[in-house]
Design a protein around this motif. Structure first.
Motif, PDB file in Angstrom:
ATOM      1  N   CYS A 191       0.741  -1.366  -0.096  1.00 37.32           N
ATOM      2  CA  CYS A 191      -0.077   0.188  -0.020  1.00 37.32           C
ATOM      3  C   CYS A 191       0.857   1.333  -0.017  1.00 37.32           C
ATOM      4  O   CYS A 191       0.524   2.409  -0.615  1.00 37.32           O
ATOM      5  CB  CYS A 191      -0.865   0.101   1.376  1.00 37.32           C
ATOM      6  SG  CYS A 191      -2.570   0.162   0.761  1.00 37.32           S
ATOM      7  N   ASN A 192       1.905   1.225   0.777  1.00 35.82           N
ATOM      8  CA  ASN A 192       2.809   2.562   0.924  1.00 35.82           C
ATOM      9  C   ASN A 192       3.560   2.453  -0.309  1.00 35.82           C
ATOM     10  O   ASN A 192       3.882   3.586  -0.922  1.00 35.82           O
ATOM     11  CB  ASN A 192       3.844   2.114   1.981  1.00 35.82           C
ATOM     12  CG  ASN A 192       3.325   2.498   3.318  1.00 35.82           C
ATOM     13  OD1 ASN A 192       2.329   3.101   3.387  1.00 35.82           O
ATOM     14  ND2 ASN A 192       3.989   1.847   4.338  1.00 35.82           N
ATOM     15  N   ILE A 193       4.046   1.547  -1.223  1.00 33.22           N
ATOM     16  CA  ILE A 193       4.553   1.624  -2.588  1.00 33.22           C
ATOM     17  C   ILE A 193       3.676   2.254  -3.601  1.00 33.22           C
ATOM     18  O   ILE A 193       3.951   3.166  -4.279  1.00 33.22           O
ATOM     19  CB  ILE A 193       4.990   0.313  -2.843  1.00 33.22           C
ATOM     20  CG1 ILE A 193       6.137  -0.406  -1.998  1.00 33.22           C
ATOM     21  CG2 ILE A 193       5.627   0.599  -4.340  1.00 33.22           C
ATOM     22  CD1 ILE A 193       7.265   0.524  -1.845  1.00 33.22           C
ATOM     23  N   ILE A 194       2.266   1.575  -3.327  1.00 30.15           N
ATOM     24  CA  ILE A 194       1.430   2.126  -4.559  1.00 30.15           C
ATOM     25  C   ILE A 194       0.656   3.445  -4.359  1.00 30.15           C
ATOM     26  O   ILE A 194       0.320   4.083  -5.324  1.00 30.15           O
ATOM     27  CB  ILE A 194       0.164   1.039  -4.495  1.00 30.15           C
ATOM     28  CG1 ILE A 194       0.776  -0.561  -4.935  1.00 30.15           C
ATOM     29  CG2 ILE A 194      -0.959   1.298  -5.524  1.00 30.15           C
ATOM     30  CD1 ILE A 194      -0.138  -1.462  -4.862  1.00 30.15           C
ATOM     31  N   ASP A 195       0.557   3.743  -3.059  1.00 25.19           N
ATOM     32  CA  ASP A 195      -0.060   4.921  -2.679  1.00 25.19           C
ATOM     33  C   ASP A 195       0.447   6.260  -3.594  1.00 25.19           C
ATOM     34  O   ASP A 195      -0.504   6.947  -4.129  1.00 25.19           O
ATOM     35  CB  ASP A 195      -0.067   5.270  -1.360  1.00 25.19           C
ATOM     36  CG  ASP A 195      -1.338   6.450  -0.961  1.00 25.19           C
ATOM     37  OD1 ASP A 195      -2.260   6.374  -1.285  1.00 25.19           O
ATOM     38  OD2 ASP A 195      -0.582   7.198   0.172  1.00 25.19           O
ATOM     39  N   PRO A 196       1.711   6.730  -3.562  1.00 27.73           N
ATOM     40  CA  PRO A 196       2.167   7.606  -4.225  1.00 27.73           C
ATOM     41  C   PRO A 196       1.943   7.639  -6.005  1.00 27.73           C
ATOM     42  O   PRO A 196       1.745   8.363  -6.422  1.00 27.73           O
ATOM     43  CB  PRO A 196       3.674   7.674  -3.998  1.00 27.73           C
ATOM     44  CG  PRO A 196       3.982   6.602  -2.795  1.00 27.73           C
ATOM     45  CD  PRO A 196       3.117   5.890  -2.974  1.00 27.73           C
TER      46      PRO A 196
END
Length: 326
Positions: free
Chosen positions: A270-275
């Motif tokens: 999620c942290n990778i995809i969010d930006p």
């Protein structure tokens, strides 16, 4: 964190009605909050009880004082501290949607959360190194992986994790400042987890995915060699220098690593995809995935109980000792 179903949200207000710049508060319906408080409380109790049992069982029996078990105990301490220090305030923040414990405790909580997560990853990395020598270089294992080396691994795990976790928070390092303001992190009653969106992408790559890649690479080699040893033990019981206990311990610890990855990878993905999607992932999804990650601390003691006969036997003896003392 708004929800579309009317039975889940009772009202919307402010965390501090009398203060300017207060964060928005979502008041969830008691129908939702009550069972979640109960579920989270039971989870915290299981984490504290299970990991305390692991620590006490291994600490109480001299024959269990091995380099591998020292690493297991240290990782259990990280999970125990997660249940004691991190999860109770996180429970309140998740269900009340506000942080009521002040700015200093927000920093301390975020730093501790960051530190304990990173310490678990570091311990798993060192455990994979320990298992590599036990299976791939068994004749050198007792010479290279000594108690002193194991203690050094533990100190390195905690020292590095605490330095990075507390250093980033208390040095007031800010990444993506505008996004931080947009998320209302600086409003009264807000407290963003340190490994949340603020530094999520960098943290996920450096402190999670790279160590996991190293761990998986090491274990891939271990199991390739372990298959050879397993065949050697089956065909020529006296010809292999690796015993069955080492192979079983390696498989059990691989399960521990696999469960850790299953619990934590969705959150870090999620942290990778969010930006990449313009920070459009709902905050509620972050909360759900964070609690899924926290559940990992429940599973480790269960894995030891299921797969380690010595753990079951020694914990039973420990209960008998405590019963006699009472």
């Amino acid at each position: 964190m708004n929800l579309s179903h009317p039975w889940t949200v009772e009202s919307v207000g402010l965390c501090f009605e009398s203060l300017n710049g207060s964060c928005v508060k979502i008041v969830y319906s008691p129908v939702l909050r009550a069972p979640l408080y109960l579920l989270f409380a039971i989870t915290i109790i299981l984490i504290v009880y299970g990991n305390l049992l692991v620590i006490c069982t291994i600490s109480s029996f001299q024959q269990l004082h091995t380099p591998t078990n020292y690493l297991i105990v240290s990782m259990a301490v990280a999970d125990l501290l997660l249940g004691v220090l991190v999860m109770p305030p996180s429970m309140v923040r998740s269900l009340e949607t506000c942080w009521y414990f002040g700015d200093f405790l927000c920093k301390f909580h975020s730093s501790t959360d960051f530190t304990l997560c990173n310490a678990s990853v570091m311990h798993l990395t060192f455990i994979s190194i320990d298992r590599y020598y036990a299976v791939c270089q068994p004749l050198q294992y007792h010479r290279r992986i000594t108690t002193r080396v194991s203690v050094a691994m533990i100190l390195a795990s905690w020292g590095f994790s605490a330095f990075v976790g507390f250093g980033i928070t208390f040095s007031e390092l800010k990444v993506e400042r505008e996004r931080t303001k947009e998320l209302h992190v600086n409003c009264k009653g807000g407290c963003l987890a340190m490994h949340g969106r603020e530094i999520g992408f960098t943290y996920s790559i450096v402190f999670y995915f790279i160590p996991m890649f190293i761990i998986v690479s090491i274990y891939s080699k271990i199991f390739f060699i372990a298959q050879k040893h397993a065949r050697a033990i089956h065909n020529y019981p006296t010809s292999s220098s690796v015993n069955k206990m080492d192979l079983k311990a390696t498989k059990t610890l691989a399960i521990v690593i696999g469960v850790f990855m299953c619990c934590w990878t969705p959150y870090f993905m999620c942290n990778i995809i969010d930006p990449m999607v313009g920070h459009s992932i709902p905050p509620l999804l972050y909360e759900v995935l964070m609690w899924l990650a926290y559940l990992n601390a429940v599973f480790n003691p269960m894995i030891y109980a299921l797969f380690y006969s010595w753990f079951r036997e020694k914990s039973k003896l420990l209960y008998e000792k405590l019963y006699k003392l009472c």
